[in-house]
Write an enzyme that holds these catalytic residues in place. Structure first.
Site, PDB file in Angstrom:
ATOM      1  N   ASN A  11       0.882  -1.170   0.000  1.00 55.66           N
ATOM      2  CA  ASN A  11       0.000   0.000   0.000  1.00 55.66           C
ATOM      3  C   ASN A  11       0.916   1.217   0.000  1.00 55.66           C
ATOM      4  OD1 ASN A  11      -1.747   2.094   0.571  1.00 55.66           O
ATOM      5  ND2 ASN A  11      -2.120   1.482   2.695  1.00 55.66           N
ATOM      6  N   LYS A  13       0.295   4.323  -0.327  1.00 55.66           N
ATOM      7  CA  LYS A  13      -0.253   5.566   0.226  1.00 55.66           C
ATOM      8  C   LYS A  13       0.054   6.729  -0.731  1.00 55.66           C
ATOM      9  CE  LYS A  13       0.038   3.420   4.705  1.00 55.66           C
ATOM     10  NZ  LYS A  13       0.183   3.546   6.143  1.00 55.66           N
ATOM     11  N   HIS A  97      -9.425   1.593   4.952  1.00 55.54           N
ATOM     12  CA  HIS A  97      -8.120   1.738   5.607  1.00 55.54           C
ATOM     13  C   HIS A  97      -8.267   2.713   6.784  1.00 55.54           C
ATOM     14  CE1 HIS A  97      -3.966   2.862   6.381  1.00 55.54           C
ATOM     15  NE2 HIS A  97      -3.643   1.712   5.821  1.00 55.54           N
ATOM     16  N   GLU A  99      -6.531   5.061   7.814  1.00 52.49           N
ATOM     17  CA  GLU A  99      -6.283   6.474   7.501  1.00 52.49           C
ATOM     18  C   GLU A  99      -7.507   7.110   6.844  1.00 52.49           C
ATOM     19  OE1 GLU A  99      -2.566   5.873   5.424  1.00 52.49           O
ATOM     20  OE2 GLU A  99      -1.663   5.256   7.318  1.00 52.49           O
ATOM     21  N   GLU A 169      -5.380  -4.514  10.693  1.00 54.47           N
ATOM     22  CA  GLU A 169      -4.294  -3.562  10.914  1.00 54.47           C
ATOM     23  C   GLU A 169      -4.534  -2.792  12.209  1.00 54.47           C
ATOM     24  OE1 GLU A 169      -2.254  -2.418   6.979  1.00 54.47           O
ATOM     25  OE2 GLU A 169      -4.070  -1.227   7.124  1.00 54.47           O
ATOM     26  N   GLY A 175       2.847   2.276  10.716  1.00 55.66           N
ATOM     27  CA  GLY A 175       3.838   3.339  10.539  1.00 55.66           C
ATOM     28  C   GLY A 175       4.563   3.726  11.812  1.00 55.66           C
ATOM     29  N   SER A 215       3.674  -2.156  10.339  1.00 61.47           N
ATOM     30  CA  SER A 215       5.125  -2.274  10.528  1.00 61.47           C
ATOM     31  C   SER A 215       5.682  -3.659  10.190  1.00 61.47           C
ATOM     32  CB  SER A 215       5.512  -1.842  11.945  1.00 61.47           C
ATOM     33  OG  SER A 215       5.138  -0.485  12.158  1.00 61.47           O
TER      34      SER A 215
HETATM   35  P1  PGA Z   1       3.085   0.297   7.574  1.00 65.87           P
HETATM   36  O1  PGA Z   1       1.609   0.578   6.999  1.00 65.87           O
HETATM   37  O2  PGA Z   1       3.566  -0.998   6.969  1.00 65.87           O
HETATM   38  O3  PGA Z   1       3.901   1.484   7.128  1.00 65.87           O
HETATM   39  O4  PGA Z   1       2.958   0.196   9.060  1.00 65.87           O
HETATM   40  C1  PGA Z   1       0.657  -0.459   6.846  1.00 65.87           C
HETATM   41  C2  PGA Z   1      -0.631   0.084   6.249  1.00 65.87           C
HETATM   42  O5  PGA Z   1      -1.090   1.159   6.628  1.00 65.87           O
HETATM   43  O6  PGA Z   1      -1.250  -0.572   5.367  1.00 65.87           O
END
Ligand code: PGA
Length: 254
Positions: A11, A13, A97, A99, A169, A175, A215
């Protein structure tokens, strides 16, 4: 990960221009030459989907979008529809997601509408769910996941349901460099699979791949995916670099 084939998704982003997308996917294609037993998909930003489709043509990597509007078309300035995505060669779409939920205020109900529109256009929805740190600390992890999944999946025709993907998640792991322990993740995944059995029937629940996200790195992917109900990974940061993304994929390839 049971009998389900592992599914590793990048992903991206809001990262990568169209030209950076061509470069990254070309590097990735080289690094993954000869790697088998794993499905790999990527979700670049909208503006890079055309370049990605061209670069990936005929290769083994699947293409998805990170979001879409639930309507077919209309006066929705700035939005992108399922029809537009399909026309570009897109095969899946992330819905819900964290976010999108937290920053853009997407409700469970809206996520459910997106999921249904995706299925109606033969786009595979990757339904994301997960709790915040506060929710985990107050013991609400399972009720939160349950609310998110019920709202999105209740009443879904069972013939369609085996194709969806679910991504667990935990928001506190996205992140942040904090990964859920394999045991914490497995517990959540087992709970999700039970819910899927309830909502969509045991056969669908046994088929649906549940990815872990938050992560994931080359060093922790294999251990997470060795858990029974962890069938793949949804990767943000570590998917932006060919070495680290390919490192994760090689670590879990059968
Ligand atoms: P990350 O993000 O691997 O940077 O923690 C995962 C995601 O938001 O899909």
């Amino acid at each position: 990960m049971g009998d389900r084939r592992p599914l590793i998704t990048g992903n991206w982003k809001m990262h990568k221009t169209a030209s950076a997308t061509r470069t990254l996917l070309t590097q990735l294609g080289k690094q993954l030459h000869g790697v088998g037993g794993v499905d790999v998909t990527v979700a670049p930003p909208f503006t890079a989907l055309g370049a990605a489709a061209e670069t990936l043509a005929g290769g083994g990597i699947g293409l998805g979008a990170q979001n879409m509007h639930p309507a077919e078309e209309g006066a929705f300035t700035g939005e992108i529809s399922a029809v537009m995505l399909v026309d570009l060669g897109v095969q899946f779409v992330l819905v819900g997601h964290s976010e999108r939920r937290a920053i853009f205020g997407e409700s469970d109900e809206l996520v459910g509408r997106k999921l249904r529109t995706a299925l109606a256009h033969d786009l595979i929805p990757y339904l994301c769910c997960g709790e915040t740190r506060e929710q985990r600390e107050s013991g609400d992890t399972e009720p939160v996941i349950e609310r998110q999944l019920r709202a999105a999946l209740q009443g879904l025709p069972r013939q369609r349901a085996g194709d969806i993907v679910v991504a667990y998640e935990p928001v506190w792991a996205i992140g942040t460099g904090l990964t859920a322990s394999p045991e914490q993740a497995q517990n959540a995944h087992a709970f999700i699979r039970g819910l899927l059995a309830d909502l969509l029937g045991p056969e669908n629940a046994a088929r649906i791949r549940i990815q872990y996200g938050g992560s994931v790195k080359p060093g922790n992917a294999a251990e997470l995916l060795s858990e029974r109900d962890i069938d793949g990974a949804l990767i943000g940061g570590a998917s932006l670099d060919a070495d680290s993304f390919a490192g994760i994929i090689r670590a879990v390839a059968r």
